[in-house]
Design an enzyme around this catalytic site. Structure first.
Site, PDB file in Angstrom:
ATOM      1  N   GLU A  57       0.830  -1.213   0.000  1.00  0.00           N
ATOM      2  CA  GLU A  57       0.000   0.000   0.000  1.00  0.00           C
ATOM      3  C   GLU A  57       0.860   1.255   0.000  1.00  0.00           C
ATOM      4  O   GLU A  57       1.720   1.425   0.881  1.00  0.00           O
ATOM      5  CB  GLU A  57      -0.935  -0.014   1.223  1.00  0.00           C
ATOM      6  CG  GLU A  57      -1.943   1.120   1.176  1.00  0.00           C
ATOM      7  CD  GLU A  57      -2.998   1.050   2.266  1.00  0.00           C
ATOM      8  OE1 GLU A  57      -3.099   0.025   2.961  1.00  0.00           O
ATOM      9  OE2 GLU A  57      -3.720   2.047   2.418  1.00  0.00           O
ATOM     10  N   LYS A  67      -7.332  -0.148  11.482  1.00  0.00           N
ATOM     11  CA  LYS A  67      -6.767  -0.677  10.224  1.00  0.00           C
ATOM     12  C   LYS A  67      -5.538   0.152   9.856  1.00  0.00           C
ATOM     13  O   LYS A  67      -4.511  -0.374   9.425  1.00  0.00           O
ATOM     14  CB  LYS A  67      -7.814  -0.634   9.104  1.00  0.00           C
ATOM     15  CG  LYS A  67      -7.394  -1.337   7.827  1.00  0.00           C
ATOM     16  CD  LYS A  67      -6.604  -0.459   6.869  1.00  0.00           C
ATOM     17  CE  LYS A  67      -6.205  -1.213   5.612  1.00  0.00           C
ATOM     18  NZ  LYS A  67      -5.359  -0.408   4.704  1.00  0.00           N
ATOM     19  N   HIS A  84      -2.365  10.596  -0.207  1.00  0.00           N
ATOM     20  CA  HIS A  84      -2.499   9.219  -0.674  1.00  0.00           C
ATOM     21  C   HIS A  84      -2.531   9.163  -2.195  1.00  0.00           C
ATOM     22  O   HIS A  84      -1.870   8.337  -2.812  1.00  0.00           O
ATOM     23  CB  HIS A  84      -3.785   8.633  -0.098  1.00  0.00           C
ATOM     24  CG  HIS A  84      -3.897   7.168  -0.261  1.00  0.00           C
ATOM     25  ND1 HIS A  84      -3.277   6.287   0.581  1.00  0.00           N
ATOM     26  CD2 HIS A  84      -4.533   6.421  -1.193  1.00  0.00           C
ATOM     27  CE1 HIS A  84      -3.535   5.061   0.190  1.00  0.00           C
ATOM     28  NE2 HIS A  84      -4.299   5.117  -0.885  1.00  0.00           N
ATOM     29  N   ASP A 104       4.133 -13.658  12.037  1.00  0.00           N
ATOM     30  CA  ASP A 104       2.793 -14.083  11.645  1.00  0.00           C
ATOM     31  C   ASP A 104       1.834 -12.891  11.734  1.00  0.00           C
ATOM     32  O   ASP A 104       1.398 -12.513  12.825  1.00  0.00           O
ATOM     33  CB  ASP A 104       2.371 -15.223  12.587  1.00  0.00           C
ATOM     34  CG  ASP A 104       1.047 -15.844  12.225  1.00  0.00           C
ATOM     35  OD1 ASP A 104       0.211 -15.171  11.598  1.00  0.00           O
ATOM     36  OD2 ASP A 104       0.827 -17.013  12.596  1.00  0.00           O
TER      37      ASP A 104
HETATM   38  P1  NAD Z   1       9.236 -22.814  16.831  1.00  0.00           P
HETATM   39  O1  NAD Z   1       8.559 -23.960  17.502  1.00  0.00           O
HETATM   40  O2  NAD Z   1       9.749 -23.035  15.465  1.00  0.00           O
HETATM   41  O3  NAD Z   1      10.445 -22.292  17.718  1.00  0.00           O
HETATM   42  C1  NAD Z   1      10.389 -22.095  19.074  1.00  0.00           C
HETATM   43  C2  NAD Z   1      11.382 -22.965  19.776  1.00  0.00           C
HETATM   44  O4  NAD Z   1      12.712 -22.500  19.497  1.00  0.00           O
HETATM   45  C3  NAD Z   1      11.248 -22.891  21.272  1.00  0.00           C
HETATM   46  O5  NAD Z   1      10.275 -23.813  21.673  1.00  0.00           O
HETATM   47  C4  NAD Z   1      12.662 -23.186  21.774  1.00  0.00           C
HETATM   48  O6  NAD Z   1      12.856 -24.548  22.009  1.00  0.00           O
HETATM   49  C5  NAD Z   1      13.558 -22.777  20.601  1.00  0.00           C
HETATM   50  N1  NAD Z   1      14.402 -21.558  20.848  1.00  0.00           N
HETATM   51  C6  NAD Z   1      15.656 -21.371  20.424  1.00  0.00           C
HETATM   52  N2  NAD Z   1      16.126 -20.175  20.808  1.00  0.00           N
HETATM   53  C7  NAD Z   1      15.149 -19.557  21.466  1.00  0.00           C
HETATM   54  C8  NAD Z   1      15.012 -18.286  22.105  1.00  0.00           C
HETATM   55  N3  NAD Z   1      16.016 -17.387  22.152  1.00  0.00           N
HETATM   56  N4  NAD Z   1      13.822 -17.995  22.694  1.00  0.00           N
HETATM   57  C9  NAD Z   1      12.805 -18.870  22.658  1.00  0.00           C
HETATM   58  N5  NAD Z   1      12.877 -20.083  22.086  1.00  0.00           N
HETATM   59  C10 NAD Z   1      14.036 -20.431  21.484  1.00  0.00           C
HETATM   60  O7  NAD Z   1       8.295 -21.529  16.764  1.00  0.00           O
HETATM   61  P2  NAD Z   1       7.175 -20.932  17.684  1.00  0.00           P
HETATM   62  O8  NAD Z   1       7.564 -19.537  17.993  1.00  0.00           O
HETATM   63  O9  NAD Z   1       6.810 -21.828  18.837  1.00  0.00           O
HETATM   64  O10 NAD Z   1       5.927 -20.898  16.672  1.00  0.00           O
HETATM   65  C11 NAD Z   1       5.754 -19.860  15.751  1.00  0.00           C
HETATM   66  C12 NAD Z   1       5.066 -20.376  14.499  1.00  0.00           C
HETATM   67  O11 NAD Z   1       3.809 -21.003  14.829  1.00  0.00           O
HETATM   68  C13 NAD Z   1       4.713 -19.290  13.537  1.00  0.00           C
HETATM   69  O12 NAD Z   1       5.132 -19.698  12.254  1.00  0.00           O
HETATM   70  C14 NAD Z   1       3.188 -19.243  13.556  1.00  0.00           C
HETATM   71  O13 NAD Z   1       2.704 -18.809  12.312  1.00  0.00           O
HETATM   72  C15 NAD Z   1       2.821 -20.644  13.853  1.00  0.00           C
HETATM   73  N6  NAD Z   1       1.500 -20.935  14.438  1.00  0.00           N
HETATM   74  C16 NAD Z   1       0.635 -19.956  14.838  1.00  0.00           C
HETATM   75  C17 NAD Z   1      -0.588 -20.283  15.382  1.00  0.00           C
HETATM   76  C18 NAD Z   1      -1.500 -19.180  15.845  1.00  0.00           C
HETATM   77  O14 NAD Z   1      -1.099 -18.031  15.875  1.00  0.00           O
HETATM   78  N7  NAD Z   1      -2.739 -19.459  16.235  1.00  0.00           N
HETATM   79  C19 NAD Z   1      -0.928 -21.631  15.563  1.00  0.00           C
HETATM   80  C20 NAD Z   1      -0.011 -22.619  15.161  1.00  0.00           C
HETATM   81  C21 NAD Z   1       1.216 -22.270  14.613  1.00  0.00           C
END
Ligand code: NAD
Length: 430
Positions: A90, A268, A382, A284
């Site tokens: 946008e 928005k 805009h 996300d």
């Molecule tokens: P992930 O599971 O890939 O990574 C997180 C893991 O990384 C942690 O559990 C930990 O073990 C490790 N880690 C390494 N270094 C870290 C640090 N400095 N701090 C924290 N953890 C560290 O990712 P996630 O963040 O658990 O999930 C994010 C993804 O899930 C996004 O892609 C999202 O789109 C998706 N998702 C979203 C929804 C929703 O929003 N409703 C539902 C399901 C999945």
């Protein structure tokens, strides 16, 4: 009976589509949709992401779509100057942040804070005749639940995160009372969805066993109200064009605060800024948007995510508070090379720091939109930026784009038909 749908004879039941390479899938799509050569070539063009990576990121990948990344300048957050990458299709979004941030830069820029980095996962329990009793039975197991959650993610615990708290609510629903367990987990630099979802799934059998009920859903809540990012800034009344501008902006805020029809558009605009940084950093956008809008309705009526007031000296003071579940680890943040490069540009070392900058961008965006709306109107700025898009759509290339855009703005007719006409004239002159 004749069917007039163009693809009525073609079948979308393509066996083994997911096992094909992106090239093979494109061939299927081209023949299904009867694509012309230029559309087929466009889909085959590589973007700045490896096609193999794209193929692993999502299912059935055939191509990628490039969105411009613009840099917001003039942004000072907690005393540090930052260049903020914003991915958006946008026009005027990036310019609004630059202008708004410039007008509060000398007054100190943005001051930010964060409530924490805790996420909530929910476990839904139904078919319990004694929900109050079940609630206490679950709460009594807090230490056991903490140990179980932490055992799911030793890495997170090592990094200082992990289980933090337990809450059990009784939710009255159309289908009877539900016992809803919330596990509260500090996910540190991860957004945390996968981390907490795993914990919720592991916890479910225990909850059924302790209560005799039936567990269905085990998933995080996007209402991440334990992960609130806040930003505030002062815009000196002289820097924004005087008291009349300030009062118009405060009146615009009062409108958004009182009326959901206005609040929807007001928020928005805020999300124009927020989602652009969320996307540029591989986070996300839907998770952040869901959290923001739900938070805006938390008191039972949808309202503004920002607040605007005048201080004792008459300056305009703005503030924002919203859930911002973003990470530096996990999802596309670590996988997408452009997201990684954008994170290097923004130069943050924690998810908290990123969320705080994003909140500042949301506030700046809101300032820009409200100021335009309360003064010259949104279309003036805009449309001059939008004119470039109209010029390109009319066929302008190279230097023609800005020349044609200028003509459209001068004529105050930023329209496709006028652009085609004016482009022909422009070419006739050459
Ligand atoms: P992930 O599971 O890939 O990574 C997180 C893991 O990384 C942690 O559990 C930990 O073990 C490790 N880690 C390494 N270094 C870290 C640090 N400095 N701090 C924290 N953890 C560290 O990712 P996630 O963040 O658990 O999930 C994010 C993804 O899930 C996004 O892609 C999202 O789109 C998706 N998702 C979203 C929804 C929703 O929003 N409703 C539902 C399901 C999945």
């Amino acid at each position: 009976m004749s069917n007039t749908l163009p693809n009525a004879t073609r079948s979308a039941r393509i066996s083994g589509f997911h096992k094909m390479s992106p090239k093979q899938r494109r061939a299927e799509v081209e023949s299904f949709a009867g694509l012309d050569a230029s559309a087929a070539e466009q889909l085959a063009k590589p973007g700045n992401i490896d096609p193999h990576l794209a193929d692993h990121m999502i299912e059935n990948a055939i191509s990628t779509i490039s969105i411009p990344i613009g840099i917001a300048t003039n942004v000072k957050v907690d005393g540090r100057d930052v260049l903020v990458p914003m991915a958006t299709e946008e026009s005027s979004v990036v310019a609004a942040v630059c202008n708004s941030a410039r007008q509060c830069y000398d007054a100190g820029g943005f001051i930010t804070s964060m409530s924490g980095t805790e996420m909530i996962a929910q476990v839904q329990l139904v078919a319990v005749s004694d929900p109050e009793n079940a609630r206490l039975r679950i709460l009594e197991r807090k230490a056991e639940i903490a140990a179980l959650c932490d055992s799911c993610d030793p890495m997170l615990v090592k990094l200082g995160g992990g289980f933090r708290n337990l809450e059990v609510r009784i939710v009255d629903s159309r289908g009877g009372p539900m016992v809803v367990t919330h596990i509260i987990v500090d996910t540190r630099d991860a957004m945390g969805a996968n981390a907490v979802n795993t914990m919720a799934e592991r916890l479910a059998p225990g909850i059924e066993q302790w209560t005799g009920g039936k567990v269905y859903l085990r998933i995080l809540s996007n209402l991440a109200d334990r992960r609130l990012a806040r930003a505030r800034a002062v815009w000196p009344v002289a820097a924004i064009g005087g008291e009349a501008v300030r009062d118009g902006m405060i009146a615009a805020y009062h409108f958004a605060e009182a009326d959901p029809y206005r609040a929807s558009t007001h928020n928005k605009g805020i999300m124009n800024g927020i989602s652009a940084v969320v996307l540029a950093t591989g986070n996300d956008t839907r998770a952040v948007e869901a959290g923001a809008h739900t938070y805006a309705a938390r008191k039972g009526r949808y309202t503004s995510l920002t607040h605007w007031e005048a201080d004792k000296e008459g300056n305009l003071v703005g503030s924002i508070e919203l859930p911002l579940a973003v990470g530096l680890i996990g999802g596309a943040t670590k996988v997408h090379p452009t997201a990684q490069a954008c994170l290097k540009v923004i130069g943050v070392s924690s998810a908290e720091e990123l969320a705080r900058i994003i909140a500042a961008v949301g506030l700046a965006q809101n300032f820009g939109a409200m100021k335009a709306l309360a003064t010259v109107g949104i279309q003036q700025g805009h449309m001059s930026l939008h004119a470039n898009n109209v010029a390109i759509a009319a066929g302008a290339v190279g230097d023609e784009v800005s020349a044609l855009a200028r003509i459209l703005v001068e004529k105050k007719q930023v329209r496709q038909d006028v652009a085609v006409e004016e482009l022909a004239k422009l070419r006739g002159q050459g």
